[in-house]
Enzyme design. Structure first.
Site, mmCIF file in Angstrom:
data_model
loop_
_atom_site.group_PDB
_atom_site.id
_atom_site.type_symbol
_atom_site.label_atom_id
_atom_site.label_comp_id
_atom_site.label_asym_id
_atom_site.label_seq_id
_atom_site.Cartn_x
_atom_site.Cartn_y
_atom_site.Cartn_z
ATOM 1 N N ASP A 4 37.261 38.863 46.732
ATOM 2 C CA ASP A 4 37.847 37.945 45.572
ATOM 3 C C ASP A 4 38.955 38.548 44.710
ATOM 4 O OD1 ASP A 4 37.818 35.673 44.012
ATOM 5 O OD2 ASP A 4 36.177 36.624 42.358
ATOM 6 N N LYS B 212 39.692 35.193 49.011
ATOM 7 C CA LYS B 212 40.448 34.194 48.377
ATOM 8 C C LYS B 212 41.792 33.963 48.883
ATOM 9 C CE LYS B 212 40.853 35.227 43.763
ATOM 10 N NZ LYS B 212 40.144 34.424 42.644
HETATM 11 N N1 SAM Z 1 34.864 39.122 42.406
HETATM 12 C C1 SAM Z 1 35.068 39.670 40.973
HETATM 13 C C2 SAM Z 1 33.792 39.219 40.268
HETATM 14 O O1 SAM Z 1 32.917 38.510 40.678
HETATM 15 O O2 SAM Z 1 33.646 39.869 39.172
HETATM 16 C C3 SAM Z 1 36.269 39.260 40.271
HETATM 17 C C4 SAM Z 1 37.257 39.704 40.876
HETATM 18 S S1 SAM Z 1 38.965 39.747 39.793
HETATM 19 C C5 SAM Z 1 39.238 38.140 39.887
HETATM 20 C C6 SAM Z 1 40.186 40.600 41.019
HETATM 21 C C7 SAM Z 1 39.824 42.064 41.136
HETATM 22 O O3 SAM Z 1 40.858 42.416 41.914
HETATM 23 C C8 SAM Z 1 40.300 42.842 39.787
HETATM 24 O O4 SAM Z 1 39.030 43.487 39.445
HETATM 25 C C9 SAM Z 1 41.475 43.649 40.421
HETATM 26 O O5 SAM Z 1 41.339 45.076 39.625
HETATM 27 C C10 SAM Z 1 41.030 43.588 41.748
HETATM 28 N N2 SAM Z 1 42.127 44.209 42.658
HETATM 29 C C11 SAM Z 1 43.378 43.707 42.866
HETATM 30 N N3 SAM Z 1 44.206 44.570 43.474
HETATM 31 C C12 SAM Z 1 43.423 45.482 44.134
HETATM 32 C C13 SAM Z 1 43.489 46.582 45.184
HETATM 33 N N4 SAM Z 1 44.893 46.478 45.724
HETATM 34 N N5 SAM Z 1 42.678 47.046 45.447
HETATM 35 C C14 SAM Z 1 41.389 47.044 44.707
HETATM 36 N N6 SAM Z 1 41.247 46.151 43.774
HETATM 37 C C15 SAM Z 1 42.204 44.995 43.498
#
Ligand code: SAM
Length: 310
Positions: free
Chosen positions: A117, A157
């Site tokens: 996500d 997503k």
């Molecule tokens: N699915 C989660 C939940 O239900 O609680 C919400 C996810 S949140 C919308 C998006 C997440 O993507 C953030 O916590 C961010 O740190 C992570 N993210 C973005 N780029 C990333 C990367 N390159 N590696 C790991 N995590 C990443």
């Protein structure tokens, strides 16, 4: 924005707190499962970009309901509060070391389900945001090729934007069934959707890589070359109870579960506050009465950037 107005604005935000989910996105995964039964028979799963952890909560509850030894590995750049039955890794999904670390937890076995996500920080520049989202999806896909078993499922997503058709076509080379799912809890006003890829069967001889070999740099040309049998049309599936809650509507507070003694809506605290929120420093300075622009600027200079922290 105050707690009350946010509670009022979003029915799924309120329901998430009532049902104990860390984020409203839990409903998106539950509604995708209602439609595609993605949890069926799954005992090993990976949650990419997991923080604050509502998808990991869903995986933990659903998979361990059937098999309490089910293994779930969750990865995020951000730290996440503990969750029973979930192995948490702090890492970047674009790095091969993260793929290796995930694999090391499966003792030579492969995951049957990988979900992602992930969302990069939004810049507000639509083309850039769309591009970043597709890059993150490809990173998630690349990791999946290292950890996913034959016939496994990958859910991620996606932004329904210009380059989505190219991504669909590319995913169809690796999965027998590819659909675009729009859960009821995902706002209609958002271009967010979820690509549901089922029955993983990579082309013969395919060697997993972390390079984005799929996405050509000149994707304008790549998209326009999708003609004839190269262009795939995938089903668009609305998921969730369509007669249920509408994420774009505003519901009055008194339509939700009321506290029977008080007969009024009771605000609930968030289920798991962020462990290291970016605004932590400002909160600490505010508590000690030292919050002013100069102190914040000075302190922020001392905060290491993400790259420096590595
Ligand atoms: N699915 C989660 C939940 O239900 O609680 C919400 C996810 S949140 C919308 C998006 C997440 O993507 C953030 O916590 C961010 O740190 C992570 N993210 C973005 N780029 C990333 C990367 N390159 N590696 C790991 N995590 C990443």
């Amino acid at each position: 924005m105050g707690k009350t107005s946010k509670d009022k604005r979003d029915i799924y935000y309120r329901l998430a707190k009532e049902e104990g989910w860390r984020a409203r996105s839990a409903f998106k995964l539950l509604q995708i499962d209602d439609e595609f039964s993605i949890f069926q028979g799954v005992t090993r799963a990976v949650d990419l970009c997991a923080a604050p952890g509502s998808w990991s909560q869903v995986l933990s509850r659903k998979l361990r309901e059937n098999d309490e030894k089910a293994k779930i590995v969750a990865v995020d750049l951000q730290p996440m509060a503990h969750l029973d039955g979930v192995i948490q890794l702090r890492g970047d999904i674009t790095e091969v070391s993260t793929a290796q670390e995930i694999i090391s937890h499966f003792d030579g076995e492969y995951a049957q389900l990988v979900v992602c996500d992930g969302a990069p920080d939004v810049t507000g520049l639509h083309s850039l945001d769309e591009y970043m989202q597709s890059q993150l999806l490809l990173a998630a896909f690349n990791i999946s090729t290292h950890v996913l078993s034959q016939h496994g499922t990958f859910v991620a997503k996606i932004f329904r934007a210009r380059n989505a058709s190219l991504l669909y076509a590319q995913m169809r080379k690796f999965f027998k069934h590819v659909s675009c799912a729009k859960p009821k809890s995902s706002r209609q006003s958002s271009c967010e959707a979820f690509i549901v890829c089922q029955d993983y069967c990579p082309p013969e001889g395919y060697v997993p890589t972390m390079k984005n070999i799929l996405f050509e740099e000149d994707y304008e040309t790549a998209v326009s070359s999708l003609i004839g049998c190269n262009r795939v049309v995938i089903p668009f599936v609305a998921c969730g109870d369509l007669s249920g809650w509408d994420s774009d509507r505003v519901y009055p507070l008194d339509t939700t579960t009321l506290d029977p003694t008080q007969q009024r809506y009771v605000n609930r605290d968030v289920v798991a506050p962020p462990t290291e929120p970016p605004y932590k420093l400002a909160c600490e300075l505010k508590k000690s009465g030292k919050l002013n622009l100069t102190s914040l600027e000075g302190s922020l200079m001392a905060v290491p950037s993400r790259a420096q922290r590595k």
